[in-house]
Design an enzyme around this catalytic site. Structure first.
Site, mmCIF file in Angstrom:
data_model
loop_
_atom_site.group_PDB
_atom_site.id
_atom_site.type_symbol
_atom_site.label_atom_id
_atom_site.label_comp_id
_atom_site.label_asym_id
_atom_site.label_seq_id
_atom_site.Cartn_x
_atom_site.Cartn_y
_atom_site.Cartn_z
ATOM 1 N N ASP A 65 0.844 -1.191 0.000
ATOM 2 C CA ASP A 65 0.000 0.000 0.000
ATOM 3 C C ASP A 65 0.884 1.247 0.000
ATOM 4 O O ASP A 65 1.485 1.581 1.019
ATOM 5 C CB ASP A 65 -0.896 -0.004 1.251
ATOM 6 C CG ASP A 65 -1.810 1.208 1.290
ATOM 7 O OD1 ASP A 65 -2.851 1.169 0.613
ATOM 8 O OD2 ASP A 65 -1.471 2.207 1.974
ATOM 9 N N TYR A 70 3.448 9.833 0.908
ATOM 10 C CA TYR A 70 4.376 9.214 1.868
ATOM 11 C C TYR A 70 5.830 9.583 1.549
ATOM 12 O O TYR A 70 6.721 9.348 2.358
ATOM 13 C CB TYR A 70 4.211 7.689 1.917
ATOM 14 C CG TYR A 70 2.805 7.224 2.289
ATOM 15 C CD1 TYR A 70 1.902 8.081 2.931
ATOM 16 C CD2 TYR A 70 2.358 5.937 1.996
ATOM 17 C CE1 TYR A 70 0.620 7.671 3.255
ATOM 18 C CE2 TYR A 70 1.069 5.525 2.326
ATOM 19 C CZ TYR A 70 0.206 6.400 2.943
ATOM 20 O OH TYR A 70 -1.070 5.991 3.254
ATOM 21 N N LYS A 99 -1.936 6.302 -4.355
ATOM 22 C CA LYS A 99 -3.047 7.215 -4.089
ATOM 23 C C LYS A 99 -2.736 8.632 -4.577
ATOM 24 O O LYS A 99 -1.594 9.094 -4.473
ATOM 25 C CB LYS A 99 -3.335 7.279 -2.573
ATOM 26 C CG LYS A 99 -3.393 5.918 -1.904
ATOM 27 C CD LYS A 99 -3.770 5.998 -0.446
ATOM 28 C CE LYS A 99 -3.542 4.677 0.254
ATOM 29 N NZ LYS A 99 -2.170 4.512 0.790
ATOM 30 N N HIS A 132 -7.023 9.720 -2.235
ATOM 31 C CA HIS A 132 -6.582 9.525 -0.847
ATOM 32 C C HIS A 132 -7.575 10.098 0.169
ATOM 33 O O HIS A 132 -7.899 9.472 1.170
ATOM 34 C CB HIS A 132 -5.200 10.187 -0.688
ATOM 35 C CG HIS A 132 -4.353 9.585 0.377
ATOM 36 N ND1 HIS A 132 -2.990 9.456 0.268
ATOM 37 C CD2 HIS A 132 -4.656 9.087 1.589
ATOM 38 C CE1 HIS A 132 -2.499 8.905 1.354
ATOM 39 N NE2 HIS A 132 -3.490 8.671 2.179
HETATM 40 N N1 LIG Z 1 -5.715 5.869 3.311
HETATM 41 C C1 LIG Z 1 -5.307 6.594 4.333
HETATM 42 O O1 LIG Z 1 -5.731 7.746 4.536
HETATM 43 C C2 LIG Z 1 -4.313 6.017 5.290
HETATM 44 C C3 LIG Z 1 -4.133 6.623 6.547
HETATM 45 C C4 LIG Z 1 -3.208 6.065 7.412
HETATM 46 C C5 LIG Z 1 -2.475 4.934 7.044
HETATM 47 N N2 LIG Z 1 -2.660 4.370 5.796
HETATM 48 C C6 LIG Z 1 -1.917 3.140 5.383
HETATM 49 O O2 LIG Z 1 -2.082 2.163 6.394
HETATM 50 C C7 LIG Z 1 -0.806 1.689 6.814
HETATM 51 C C8 LIG Z 1 -0.852 1.209 8.250
HETATM 52 O O3 LIG Z 1 -1.226 2.247 9.145
HETATM 53 P P1 LIG Z 1 -0.213 2.800 10.253
HETATM 54 O O4 LIG Z 1 1.161 2.670 9.736
HETATM 55 O O5 LIG Z 1 -0.658 4.150 10.635
HETATM 56 O O6 LIG Z 1 -0.497 1.909 11.526
HETATM 57 P P2 LIG Z 1 -0.473 0.364 11.947
HETATM 58 O O7 LIG Z 1 -0.172 -0.520 10.811
HETATM 59 O O8 LIG Z 1 -1.712 0.146 12.724
HETATM 60 O O9 LIG Z 1 0.735 0.338 13.000
HETATM 61 C C9 LIG Z 1 2.085 0.331 12.603
HETATM 62 C C10 LIG Z 1 2.953 0.240 13.865
HETATM 63 O O10 LIG Z 1 2.706 -1.023 14.500
HETATM 64 C C11 LIG Z 1 3.947 -1.668 14.783
HETATM 65 N N3 LIG Z 1 3.740 -3.100 14.522
HETATM 66 C C12 LIG Z 1 3.426 -3.684 13.340
HETATM 67 N N4 LIG Z 1 3.294 -5.013 13.484
HETATM 68 C C13 LIG Z 1 3.535 -5.286 14.779
HETATM 69 C C14 LIG Z 1 3.579 -6.493 15.524
HETATM 70 N N5 LIG Z 1 3.301 -7.668 14.959
HETATM 71 N N6 LIG Z 1 3.885 -6.404 16.845
HETATM 72 C C15 LIG Z 1 4.139 -5.218 17.420
HETATM 73 N N7 LIG Z 1 4.121 -4.046 16.771
HETATM 74 C C16 LIG Z 1 3.824 -4.073 15.448
HETATM 75 C C17 LIG Z 1 4.946 -1.068 13.826
HETATM 76 O O11 LIG Z 1 6.235 -1.069 14.417
HETATM 77 P P3 LIG Z 1 7.427 -1.944 13.752
HETATM 78 O O12 LIG Z 1 7.820 -1.230 12.497
HETATM 79 O O13 LIG Z 1 8.493 -1.952 14.777
HETATM 80 O O14 LIG Z 1 6.886 -3.320 13.490
HETATM 81 C C18 LIG Z 1 4.430 0.343 13.631
HETATM 82 O O15 LIG Z 1 4.942 1.206 14.620
HETATM 83 C C19 LIG Z 1 0.117 2.876 6.548
HETATM 84 O O16 LIG Z 1 1.478 2.522 6.540
HETATM 85 C C20 LIG Z 1 -0.409 3.347 5.210
HETATM 86 O O17 LIG Z 1 0.084 2.512 4.164
HETATM 87 C C21 LIG Z 1 -3.584 4.890 4.933
#
Ligand SMILES: NC(=O)c1ccc[n+]([C@@H]2O[C@H](COP(=O)([O-])OP(=O)(O)OC[C@H]3O[C@@H](n4cnc5c(N)ncnc54)[C@H](OP(=O)(O)O)[C@@H]3O)[C@@H](O)[C@H]2O)c1
Length: 348
Positions: A65, A70, A99, A132
C-alpha cells in the site's frame, strides 16, 4: 534478511504464499488479504521502508500500500524493480496500490500525478489507484494539525466527479486495473455509486478493534467493494500530531491480550488475524522483520473461534485516530464535520 537493495532471493523462512488467502473483487480479480503499509511517518526513512518492502516480498508479501504523499515511492520503486528483475516473482503476482494526493485533484493534475507515482514506483501499471481523501487542499509535508489552508475545499460532488472521471480514463488507458476511494462516508459513496461509470472496487478506511465502523463496513461490502483497513494495529507509531489524550490502545485491551495469549501471538498480530477473518484487508506497517513476518503468518494458522470473533466485536470504542483536522475548510471548524456524522454531507 535481504540487505542488498540490488539482489533478491526468497527467504528460507518464507511463508507459503499458496496459504495466504485472497479477497475477491467484484470482477473476480483477487487481492491478497494482508498488505504491507508503507507510511513511515516522520521518523522511518524511505530507505528503511524500501528495505522492508524487499524483505517482506522475500517472506511472501505480495500486496503493498503506497501513496505519493508518503514521500518514499522512488525508494520503494527500486525494491519493486529488484524483485521483478530477479525473475522470482512476476509482476502479475504483486498487488500495488498508490493514491492521488489532495493537492492534485484538479482535472489537469490527476494523470500527471499518477504518471509520477508510476514512474517513481518503476512500474508500467498499478493494480489500484485511490483518491486519498475526498477534500482538495494543500499542506506542507509534516505540518502540524493546527495548520490551516485558506484554500481548502469541502466535498463538492460535481468537483469530485471530475477527478473520478480522470481515474476512469486511467482504467480505459490500461494504466490501472482498479480504482477506489479512501476516507469516504456513506452519503458520499452513495453519490459516487450513482454517478460512476466505473465503480470503486475498494474503499480504504480506518479499521481496528477499537474503531470497527460497522455501518460503513457493511455498506462497503453490500455495495460490492472490498474494505481495506488502515491503522489496523491502532497505529502505535503515529506522530505526536495525530495523538489525543482520549485515544485508546487496541494492543493493551485486556481482551486482546487474553485472546492473543491463548493463540501464542502478539496482540498486534491478533488485530491483523481478526481483521482478515472479519472480511477486511488490513495493511499493517512494519519495518521490524519479526513483526511483519508474524502479521502475514497469522492468516495461515487456524482461525479464531466464533466466540472470540464476537468478543472482539464487542470492544469497539468508536475511537477514530486519524481525525483529519488539518483538512478542515473553515478555520476553527470541528473535524467531526469531515465525517458526515448526521448522515448528510456537511455543506461548505
Ligand atoms: N488511506 C489513508 O488515509 C491512510 C491513513 C493512514 C495509514 N494508511 C496506510 O495504512 C498503513 C498502516 O497504518 P499505520 O502505519 O498508521 O499503523 P499500523 O499498521 O496500525 O501500525 C504500525 C505500527 O505497528 C507496529 N507493529 C506492526 N506489526 C507489529 C507487531 N506484529 N507487533 C508489534 N508491533 C507491530 C509497527 O512497528 P514496527 O515497524 O516496529 O513493526 C508500527 O509502529 C500505513 O502505513 C499506510 O500505508 C492509509
Amino acid at each position: 534478511m535481504n540487505h542488498n537493495p540490488h539482489s533478491f532471493r526468497i527467504a528460507d523462512d518464507a511463508i507459503d504464499t499458496k496459504r495466504v488467502p485472497y479477497k475477491q473483487l467484484a470482477n473476480g480479480d483477487k487481492i491478497p488479504v494482508v498488505g504491507l503499509g508503507t507510511f513511515g511517518s516522520d521518523h522511518i526513512s524511505g530507505d528503511q521502508v524500501a528495505a522492508a518492502v524487499l524483505d517482506a516480498a522475500s517472506l511472501g508479501y505480495r500486496h503493498f500500500d503506497c501513496a505519493a504523499v508518503y514521500g518514499n515511492e522512488d525508494k520503494i520503486g527500486r525494491s519493486f524493480n529488484t524483485i521483478v528483475d530477479s525473475g522470482l516473482i512476476k509482476r502479475e503476482e504483486l498487488w500495488i496500490t498508490s493514491k492521488l494526493w489532495n493537492d492534485k485533484h484538479a482535472e489537469q493534475d490527476v494523470i500527471p500525478a499518477f504518471e509520477k507515482s508510476l514512474c517513481d514506483l518503476q512500474l508500467d501499471y498499478l493494480d489500484l489507484y485511490l483518491i486519498h481523501w475526498p477534500f482538495p487542499n494543500f499542506h506542507p509535508p509534516g505540518c502540524d494539525v493546527s495548520h490551516f489552508d485558506a484554500n481548502a475545499k469541502p466535498y463538492i460532488h460535481e468537483i469530485f466527479m471530475k477527478t473520478w472521471r480522470q481515474l476512469e480514463k486511467l482504467v480505459a488507458m490500461g494504466k490501472v486495473r482498479h480504482i477506489g476511494t479512501s476516507n469516504m462516508t456513506i452519503p458520499k459513496l452513495k453519490l459516487l455509486l450513482r454517478d460512476a461509470n466505473i465503480k470503486p472496487s475498494c474503499n480504504e478506511m480506518e479499521l481496528h478493534p477499537h474503531f470497527q465502523q460497522p455501518e460503513l463496513f457493511k455498506y462497503v461490502v453490500d455495495n460490492g467493494m472490498v474494505p481495506i483497513g488502515y491503522c489496523p494495529i491502532g497505529s502505535p507509531g503515529r506522530p505526536e500530531r495525530d495523538r489525543t489524550p482520549q485515544d485508546s490502545v487496541d494492543m493493551e485491551d485486556p481482551l486482546m491480550v487474553k485472546i492473543a495469549a491463548n493463540h501464542g501471538i502478539h496482540p498486534a498480530t491478533l488485530c491483523i488475524k481478526w481483521a482478515a477473518q472479519r472480511g477486511q484487508v488490513p495493511i499493517p506497517f512494519s519495518t521490524t522483520r519479526r513483526n511483519y513476518r508474524g502479521n502475514l503468518e497469522c492468516v495461515t494458522t487456524p482461525p479464531l473461534t466464533a466466540d472470540e470473533m464476537a468478543e472482539i466485536a464487542s470492544i469497539d470504542k468508536q475511537c477514530r485516530l486519524i481525525k483529519g483536522q488539518v483538512f478542515c475548510w473553515k478555520q476553527h471548524q470541528n473535524w467531526e464535520d469531515l465525517w458526515d456524522l448526521n448522515g448528510k454531507i456537511t455543506p461548505a
